[in-house]
Design a protein around this motif. Structure first.
Motif, PDB file in Angstrom:
ATOM      1  N   VAL A  82       1.136  -1.269  -0.024  1.00  0.00           N
ATOM      2  CA  VAL A  82       0.129  -0.365   0.311  1.00  0.00           C
ATOM      3  C   VAL A  82       1.254   1.314   0.094  1.00  0.00           C
ATOM      4  CG1 VAL A  82      -1.318   1.629   1.411  1.00  0.00           C
ATOM      5  CG2 VAL A  82      -1.978  -0.868   1.164  1.00  0.00           C
TER       6      VAL A  82
ATOM      7  N   PHE B 150       0.986  -5.093   3.104  1.00  0.00           N
ATOM      8  CA  PHE B 150      -0.294  -5.221   3.079  1.00  0.00           C
ATOM      9  C   PHE B 150      -0.515  -6.679   2.774  1.00  0.00           C
ATOM     10  CE2 PHE B 150      -4.388  -4.737   1.768  1.00  0.00           C
ATOM     11  CZ  PHE B 150      -5.205  -4.139   2.879  1.00  0.00           C
TER      12      PHE B 150
ATOM     13  N   PHE C 291      -5.757   2.296   5.566  1.00  0.00           N
ATOM     14  CA  PHE C 291      -6.275   1.114   4.360  1.00  0.00           C
ATOM     15  C   PHE C 291      -7.554   1.329   3.924  1.00  0.00           C
ATOM     16  CE2 PHE C 291      -2.384  -0.391   7.262  1.00  0.00           C
ATOM     17  CZ  PHE C 291      -1.409   0.845   6.647  1.00  0.00           C
ATOM     18  N   PHE C 292      -7.944   1.786   4.476  1.00  0.00           N
ATOM     19  CA  PHE C 292      -9.790   1.093   4.358  1.00  0.00           C
ATOM     20  C   PHE C 292     -11.003   1.932   3.830  1.00  0.00           C
ATOM     21  CE2 PHE C 292      -7.915  -2.578   6.701  1.00  0.00           C
ATOM     22  CZ  PHE C 292      -7.753  -3.753   6.011  1.00  0.00           C
TER      23      PHE C 292
ATOM     24  N   TYR D 265     -10.185   3.738   0.324  1.00  0.00           N
ATOM     25  CA  TYR D 265     -10.008   2.632  -0.978  1.00  0.00           C
ATOM     26  C   TYR D 265     -11.432   2.413  -0.769  1.00  0.00           C
ATOM     27  CZ  TYR D 265      -8.348  -1.477  -3.430  1.00  0.00           C
ATOM     28  OH  TYR D 265      -7.873  -2.705  -4.426  1.00  0.00           O
ATOM     29  N   THR D 266     -12.452   1.696  -0.149  1.00  0.00           N
ATOM     30  CA  THR D 266     -13.860   1.121  -0.146  1.00  0.00           C
ATOM     31  C   THR D 266     -14.022   2.210  -0.395  1.00  0.00           C
ATOM     32  OG1 THR D 266     -12.615  -0.142   1.251  1.00  0.00           O
ATOM     33  CG2 THR D 266     -15.264   0.010   1.410  1.00  0.00           C
TER      34      THR D 266
ATOM     35  N   GLN E 285     -13.609   2.699  -4.374  1.00  0.00           N
ATOM     36  CA  GLN E 285     -13.726   1.465  -5.481  1.00  0.00           C
ATOM     37  C   GLN E 285     -15.725   0.771  -5.367  1.00  0.00           C
ATOM     38  OE1 GLN E 285     -12.202  -1.103  -6.667  1.00  0.00           O
ATOM     39  NE2 GLN E 285     -13.857  -2.709  -6.616  1.00  0.00           N
TER      40      GLN E 285
ATOM     41  N   VAL F 281     -16.710  -7.668   2.720  1.00  0.00           N
ATOM     42  CA  VAL F 281     -16.122  -7.314   1.528  1.00  0.00           C
ATOM     43  C   VAL F 281     -14.726  -6.749   1.733  1.00  0.00           C
ATOM     44  CG1 VAL F 281     -16.527  -5.484  -0.322  1.00  0.00           C
ATOM     45  CG2 VAL F 281     -18.107  -6.222  -0.020  1.00  0.00           C
ATOM     46  N   CYS F 282     -14.853  -6.015   3.695  1.00  0.00           N
ATOM     47  CA  CYS F 282     -13.855  -5.341   3.588  1.00  0.00           C
ATOM     48  C   CYS F 282     -12.928  -6.865   4.541  1.00  0.00           C
ATOM     49  CB  CYS F 282     -13.501  -4.691   4.733  1.00  0.00           C
ATOM     50  SG  CYS F 282     -14.146  -3.064   3.393  1.00  0.00           S
TER      51      CYS F 282
ATOM     52  N   ARG G 184     -12.301 -10.128   2.757  1.00  0.00           N
ATOM     53  CA  ARG G 184     -11.849 -10.453   1.950  1.00  0.00           C
ATOM     54  C   ARG G 184     -10.341 -10.192   2.202  1.00  0.00           C
ATOM     55  NH1 ARG G 184     -13.133 -11.859  -3.447  1.00  0.00           N
ATOM     56  NH2 ARG G 184     -11.507 -10.849  -4.020  1.00  0.00           N
TER      57      ARG G 184
ATOM     58  N   PHE H  61      -0.405 -12.025   0.230  1.00  0.00           N
ATOM     59  CA  PHE H  61      -1.470 -11.581  -0.543  1.00  0.00           C
ATOM     60  C   PHE H  61      -2.789 -12.505   0.263  1.00  0.00           C
ATOM     61  CE2 PHE H  61      -4.822  -9.504  -3.117  1.00  0.00           C
ATOM     62  CZ  PHE H  61      -5.590  -8.462  -2.079  1.00  0.00           C
TER      63      PHE H  61
ATOM     64  N   ARG I 175      -4.943   1.021  -7.682  1.00  0.00           N
ATOM     65  CA  ARG I 175      -4.691   0.458  -7.719  1.00  0.00           C
ATOM     66  C   ARG I 175      -3.629   0.077  -8.983  1.00  0.00           C
ATOM     67  NH1 ARG I 175      -7.819  -5.296  -6.433  1.00  0.00           N
ATOM     68  NH2 ARG I 175      -8.285  -6.215  -8.305  1.00  0.00           N
TER      69      ARG I 175
HETATM   70  N1  UDP Z   1      -9.495  -3.469   0.804  1.00  0.00           N
HETATM   71  C1  UDP Z   1      -9.232  -1.758   1.105  1.00  0.00           C
HETATM   72  N2  UDP Z   1      -8.715  -1.101   1.065  1.00  0.00           N
HETATM   73  C2  UDP Z   1      -7.067  -2.354  -0.033  1.00  0.00           C
HETATM   74  C3  UDP Z   1      -7.744  -3.611  -0.029  1.00  0.00           C
HETATM   75  C4  UDP Z   1      -8.484  -4.074  -0.570  1.00  0.00           C
HETATM   76  O1  UDP Z   1     -10.124  -1.393   1.700  1.00  0.00           O
HETATM   77  O2  UDP Z   1      -6.486  -2.044   0.276  1.00  0.00           O
HETATM   78  C5  UDP Z   1     -11.283  -3.670   0.579  1.00  0.00           C
HETATM   79  C6  UDP Z   1     -12.076  -2.777  -0.932  1.00  0.00           C
HETATM   80  O3  UDP Z   1     -13.385  -2.330  -0.048  1.00  0.00           O
HETATM   81  C7  UDP Z   1     -11.950  -3.828  -1.780  1.00  0.00           C
HETATM   82  C8  UDP Z   1     -11.875  -5.390  -0.789  1.00  0.00           C
HETATM   83  O4  UDP Z   1     -11.209  -4.690   0.518  1.00  0.00           O
HETATM   84  O5  UDP Z   1     -12.969  -3.520  -2.530  1.00  0.00           O
HETATM   85  C9  UDP Z   1     -11.331  -6.239  -0.919  1.00  0.00           C
HETATM   86  O6  UDP Z   1      -9.919  -6.321  -1.856  1.00  0.00           O
HETATM   87  P1  UDP Z   1      -9.216  -7.279  -2.800  1.00  0.00           P
HETATM   88  O7  UDP Z   1      -8.135  -6.743  -2.657  1.00  0.00           O
HETATM   89  O8  UDP Z   1      -9.861  -8.876  -2.540  1.00  0.00           O
HETATM   90  O9  UDP Z   1     -10.237  -6.499  -4.198  1.00  0.00           O
HETATM   91  P2  UDP Z   1     -11.073  -6.930  -5.838  1.00  0.00           P
HETATM   92  O10 UDP Z   1      -9.304  -7.981  -6.418  1.00  0.00           O
HETATM   93  O11 UDP Z   1     -12.006  -8.157  -5.349  1.00  0.00           O
HETATM   94  O12 UDP Z   1     -10.930  -5.788  -6.601  1.00  0.00           O
END
Ligand code: UDP
Ligand code: FAD
Length: 370
Positions: A89, A98, A151-152, A155-156, A159, A171-172, A174, A185, A281
């Motif tokens: 990150v 991360f 971190f969250f 980004y969330t 996205q 979702v988070c 994951r 990862f 990203r």
């Molecule tokens: N997420 C976040 N910060 C990060 C990476 C992920 O807040 O640095 C949250 C965000 O809501 C994201 C979710 O975690 O949509 C799932 O991340 P992942 O990388 O699995 O997403 P994908 O590859 O499916 O887009």
């Protein structure tokens, strides 16, 4: 006489392709597979760009699974390039390890620490929520507000264009949180990319005399032209029903590739930008494919609203979308001659291995029903 097939299969991604192969090879059925895109492999499509670099066209696709069944199946069509996926990150003007782990915690403190100290600190920072109901609660209950903000949260929001409190906890959820030095990862036991790429693997899956492939062909067009006994549908379920229950929301994305005349652009395969820029990203898949070249290509991901002319990349997991999806799911349940399978047709935020497993299960049902 119109052409006639046992199955019409809509969508040449994992869901449709696995089913086409199984029905053709395993049950001797004839399949017409259509996709409105100009290529196979759905969102897993990869290609060699003008600079000669293999890139993932629709975002990074890190294959990982705990399922031996899925690995055994796909291994009929590919050899594997084993890889440990690594993500960093970028925030506050520097890189961070991360998902959050002891190394991230040390970067935060600016000094050496220990698992015991990290656990004791997180115990103080965590917001006590025994059953997190949404993504905000999920992260707060795991790491507290400081890391949530770093971190969250942004980004969330970038996205999904929703506050984390408006998204399912999963979702988070994951993203793991660790108090050891594991920088990986993901932790699934099998982590590898198809050795020659996804598209090459799909070519082998679909190379069968009983599979006819038509690209740049929409379901509606195909439906009007051919006869078939059963339909397998892997597109958006609300579109299938002409949006009669209302439109399900999706997130779209813009992928911008750029080539640089140097060996690598960034220190890891993926760098996330929670708090800077409009993209979420930057992916330099060359780190993971292991391709050797003096030049490199990166892909930046800009989240976008879904609408006309856009692809639906993500279903949005949330209580309100579930209610609407349920209405379509009930109609789908009643269909006798249609199978809905895959990420868009079942409105599930599924990884590739989950979609393959789902397709194999659907095949078993179809096989035994015939
Ligand atoms: N997420 C976040 N910060 C990060 C990476 C992920 O807040 O640095 C949250 C965000 O809501 C994201 C979710 O975690 O949509 C799932 O991340 P992942 O990388 O699995 O997403 P994908 O590859 O499916 O887009
Ligand atoms: P898709 O791949 O979407 O295929 C559906 C196909 O149907 C499409 O090609 C579409 O053009 C076609 N179609 C739809 N409607 C019609 C119609 N009416 N007529 C004709 N054709 C139609 N998974 C992982 O395991 N690891 C990852 O790292 C990962 N990263 C991802 C990153 C991004 C940005 C995205 C969007 C997804 C990621 N995934 C990842 C998830 C992965 O892409 C999916 O799980 C998988 O590709 C779903 O396969 P599918 O066959 O269900 O759908």
């Amino acid at each position: 006489m119109p052409e006639s097939y046992d199955y019409l299969i809509v969508g040449a991604g994992f869901a449709g392709s696995v089913l086409a192969e199984r029905l053709a090879e395993g049950s001797g059925k004839t399949c017409l597979m259509v996709d409105r895109r100009e290529h196979i492999a759905g969102n897993a499509y990869d290609r060699t760009d003008e600079a000669g670099i293999l890139i993932h066209a629709y975002g990074p696709h890190y294959f990982r699974t705990n399922s031996d069944k899925v690995v055994d199946y796909l291994s009929r069509f590919t050899k594997w390039h084993h890889v440990t996926y690594q993500v960093l990150v970028w925030t506050g003007g520097k890189y961070w390890q991360f998902p959050i782990n002891l190394n991230t915690f040390e970067e935060y403190l600016g000094r050496a620490s220990s698992t015991e100290e990290m656990e004791a600190t997180l115990a103080k920072w965590r917001v006590p929520i025994s059953q997190p109901k949404n993504s905000e609660e999920m992260v707060l209950s795991q790491v507290g507000r400081e890391f949530y903000e770093m971190f969250f949260r942004n980004y969330t929001t970038k996205q999904w264009r929703r506050d984390p409190s408006q998204l399912d906890a999963a979702v988070c959820g994951r993203i793991p949180v660790r108090t050891d030095r594991d920088n990986r990862f993901v932790t699934e036991k099998f982590q590898a990319l198809p050795q020659d790429g996804y598209t090459a693997m799909f070519e082998r899956i679909l190379k069968h005399p009983r599979i006819t492939l038509r690209l740049k062909t929409d379901y509606r067009e195909a439906r009007a032209q051919v006869k078939y006994r059963h339909l397998i549908y892997t597109g958006m379920i609300d579109e299938f029903y002409d949006f009669t229950e209302g439109r399900l929301p999706y997130r779209s994305m813009r992928f911008e590739a750029e080539t640089f005349q140097r060996e690598f652009f960034q220190p890891a395969m993926q760098v996330n930008y929670p708090n800077d820029f409009d993209y979420t990203r930057v992916v330099e898949i060359k780190h993971a494919t292991g391709q050797k070249s003096p030049v490199t290509t990166i892909v930046r991901e800009y989240p976008e609203d879904f609408g006309p002319g856009k692809e639906a990349y993500y279903p949005i997991p949330a209580p309100d979308t579930k209610v609407l999806y349920q209405k379509y799911a009930e109609r789908a349940e009643r269909e006798k001659q249609v199978t809905f399978v895959g990420r868009l047709a079942t409105y599930r935020y599924y990884n590739m291995d989950q979609v393959v497993a789902m397709a194999l299960t659907e095949y078993d049902k179809l096989r035994t029903a015939v």
